[in-house]
Motif scaffolding. Structure first.
Motif, PDB file in Angstrom:
ATOM      1  N   PHE A 300       0.784  -1.258   0.185  1.00 39.75           N
ATOM      2  CA  PHE A 300       0.062   0.065   0.034  1.00 39.75           C
ATOM      3  C   PHE A 300       0.875   1.196  -0.162  1.00 39.75           C
ATOM      4  N   ALA A 304      -4.006   3.435   3.620  1.00 40.16           N
ATOM      5  CA  ALA A 304      -5.101   2.340   3.552  1.00 40.16           C
ATOM      6  C   ALA A 304      -6.193   2.428   4.756  1.00 40.16           C
ATOM      7  N   PHE A 322       2.624  -0.794   4.205  1.00 39.78           N
ATOM      8  CA  PHE A 322       2.061   0.181   4.283  1.00 39.78           C
ATOM      9  C   PHE A 322       2.985   1.595   4.258  1.00 39.78           C
TER      10      PHE A 322
END
Length: 712
Positions: A300, A304, A322
């Motif tokens: 990501f 997110a 992330f």
């Protein structure tokens, strides 16, 4: 550079018109299939033959015009012959348009195809309209090319629909389309915006390898069977908000370059996003995962969001990365047993999240928010690089928060923590309003941790190397007097109160706190939001007991010191007389915890005693015994009465080595509660009595302080 010649087209597998063929440049010519009874295609028939053929058609007739080049007027003429004269509805039986070319707009709106509809490799050079068309049997558009817009809104496909490797150069709309059979869009290319909003897929929906160059909207689409989006590429925004996946949803290795929206999406089967790449923000807020949800190795690049998402099945995030924030606020995990390891470049928000079963969380992030998080069973939270906030968390069972010493590993090896710098240490920011009876902290940095308002802090377990903020280092000025703060473990709340009381300015944003100053609090310098000494006293007292129960007497001693300090500075909760006693206790021995201070005062007291004894207590000479006799009348035996003269105050030179040696002996004897037995002046007697009272007490305080530091 020599351009290679264009490949010579191959002849179609049907009898074709061959109009315009040239043995040198175009040996095939027109690829249109022969009109029945003729040797030319519909485009190259004579006007008379074409009119005769069109007149023979009726609504629902089967037609075969493969490879035919349709101009706009020619197509209109053909479709006019197939319209019902009473309803004007277009009705075709089996329709074969494979490799046909439509140079103008192709309008099949509301057409009914009773048989198979074949448009494989057809070319639509203008707009293609199939809105509300009804395909009763198979519909084949494999490898078709749509140069303009293509509209299939509300179209109904009663059987399989094939669009594999089709190319849509303009905007494409399948809004409210209904696919009763399988819908195959594998490796299709959508160059414009694409709409599948509210579309219904009752069979398999295949979008494997499909390329969406611009926005792709699947809002509130219904997938009754499996949906395949593996390796699909979404270059623009991808909208699946409100979509319902009744079967399995496969997004493995999908690439979503734009914003990905799965808000309120429902996944009744398995949801597979393994190795998917989200280059922008990805939103799964309020999404429901009834089956397993797998995001292993997913990347990501933006934020997110899984806020209020419900994971009824297992949720796998092993190796997920992330780059932005990972937001799981108020998410609910019903059967999750292992979360991670995940790496987050910024923060993981688990505020209000609910974990219903025993779980292990492995997170490497800059910040982990567990505000109001609820663990309904045991949990182990392994962290790296993170500052964790546990404010108002609900711990129904033991929860251990620990700093993991090495990089997390998955089945493929250690996870990449390149986006996180530093040693990997873990800092606890707050445990305010937490029932700490079930909390275990291991190897964590508590220098800035806020404890005020927590319950059962006396039952908090601190394992391994848990560090607290030290007092400021170096020498400082208090008015004109130099002072040096005692080295000890302190709570962040004491730092905040002292910084606020001293009017200390807050450091610039991003600047680390100076080790020579007290740390300012988050609400500095607001006195209403800064804990006062009475609040800090209770916190020190409870944590002291936690250290004592853990057999850590040195740690408990530091917190006892902090407790007494706050009592000494508390004008409301501590009476003035008691504060005076505490000032004396602090001054003489650091509350019985600073042996050096007590020994220093002992040495000073002994020195003063020696000087006073030399100056006033020891007489010049020891008094001699004197005898006086009386002869009773009548003669006989003589009786003597022995008397002793009082010691005389010294005169002359009093500070000699002999007198110093004697004064030292007297002082040392007085320290250990023994009478010296020496002849002293009246002043010396009182000096010795005072010494015998004070100096042993100072010695006892020094011994007590040493014992507090070495006791286990």
């Amino acid at each position: 550079m020599i351009t290679p010649p264009a490949p010579i087209p191959s002849a179609p597998p049907w009898p074709h018109c061959a109009h315009g063929a040239d043995p040198a440049t175009d040996p095939v010519g027109c690829t249109g299939i022969h009109v029945p009874g003729h040797t030319a295609c519909l485009a190259h028939l004579t006007d008379t033959d074409r009119n005769t053929y069109l007149a023979s058609l009726a609504p629902g007739a089967d037609i075969d015009h493969r490879g035919t080049h349709f101009t706009a007027p020619l197509l209109i003429s053909l479709l006019h012959a197939l319209r019902d004269p009473t309803t004007t509805n277009l009705h075709l039986g089996s329709a074969r348009f494979d490799r046909a070319q439509f140079s103008g707009d192709a309008q099949f709106g509301e057409a009914q195809f009773s048989g198979n509809a074949q448009f494989g490799e057809a070319q639509f050079l203008g707009n293609a309209g199939f809105s509300r068309a009804q395909f009763s049997r198979n519909a084949g558009f494999d490898r078709a090319q749509f140069s303009g817009s293509a509209w299939f809104g509300e179209a109904q496909f009663s059987d399989d629909a094939g669009f594999e490797r089709a190319q849509f150069s303009g905007n494409t709309g399948f809004d409210r389309a209904r696919f009763a059979g399988d819908a195959q869009f594998g490796e299709a290319q959508f160059s414009g915006d694409t709409w599948f909003s509210r579309a219904q897929f009752f069979g398999h929906a295949g979008f494997s390898g499909t390329q969406f160059s611009r926005k792709a909207w699947f809002e509130q689409a219904q997938f009754s069977s499996d949906a395949w989006f593996e390796r699909a590429q979404f270059s623009g925004d991808a909208g699946f908000s409100g979509a319902q996946f009744s079967g399995d949803a496969w997004f493995e290795r999908a690439q979503l370059s734009g914003e990905a929206r799965f808000r309120r999406a429902q996944f009744s089967g398995r949801a597979w996003f393994g190795e998917a790449q989200f280059s922008s923000d990805a939103w799964f807020s309020r999404a429901r995962f009834a089956g397993d949800a797998q995001f292993g190795e997913a990347q990501f690049s933006g934020d997110a969001g899984f806020r209020r998402a419900q994971f009824s099945g297992d949720a796998g995030f092993s190796g997920a990365q992330f780059s932005g924030d990972a937001r799981f606020a108020e998410a609910r995990f019903a059967v999750l047993s292992w979360f991670g390891p995940v790496v987050c470049g910024r923060g993981v928000d688990l505020s209000g999240a609910v974990f219903e079963v025993p779980v292990t969380l492995e997170i490497a992030a800059r910040e982990v928010l567990c505000v109001r998080a609820r663990w309904e069973s045991t949990a182990t939270v392994r962290l790296r690089h993170a500052s964790v906030d546990l404010s108002q968390a609900v711990l129904s069972f033991p929860v251990a928060v620990t700093a993991y010493p090495t990089r997390f590993t998955t089945g493929t090896g250690p996870v990449d923590e390149g986006m996180l710098a530093g040693s990997g240490g873990v800092r606890v920011a707050s445990v305010q309003d937490v029932d700490a009876a079930h909390l275990v902290l291991t190897d964590t940095d508590l220098a800035d941790c806020l404890f005020t308002g927590a319950f059962h802090l006396d039952q908090l377990r601190l394992e391994g190397r848990c560090t607290f903020a030290p007092a400021p280092t170096g020498w400082h000025r208090r008015g004109i007097w130099p002072v040096r703060w005692t080295h000890r473990r302190t709570l962040a709340e004491e730092h905040h109160w002292r910084a606020q009381s001293a009017g200390q300015p807050a450091p610039a944003p991003g600047q680390p706190p100076s080790p020579r100053a007290w740390r300012t609090g988050p609400h500095h310098p607001d006195t209403d939001l800064t804990p006062d000494p009475e609040d800090v006293v209770a916190t020190y007292r409870q944590l002291r007991k936690a250290f004592e129960d853990g057999k850590n007497e040195p740690g408990a001693a530091d917190f006892y010191y902090g407790e007494m300090e706050m009592r000494r500075h508390d004008p409301t909760g501590t009476p003035s007389g008691e504060r005076g006693l505490l000032h004396g206790y602090w001054l003489l021995s650091g509350y019985g915890l600073r042996a050096s201070r007590a020994l220093g005062w002992l040495a000073a007291a002994m020195l003063v005693t020696i000087i006073l004894l030399m100056g006033f207590g020891i007489p010049n000479d020891s008094p001699k015994q004197m005898a006086t006799g009386t002869v009773p009348s009548g003669g006989g035996k003589v009786a003597f009465v022995i008397d002793k003269a009082d010691p005389q105050n010294p005169t002359g030179n009093r500070f000699t080595s002999k007198r110093f040696d004697k004064a030292l002996s007297l002082t040392l004897n007085s320290v250990v509660f023994r009478s010296s037995g020496q002849d002293l002046t009246t002043a010396g007697t009182y000096i010795e009595m005072t010494s015998r009272l004070l100096e042993p007490a100072l010695l006892a305080l020094a011994v007590l302080a040493v014992r507090g530091r070495i006791k286990r």
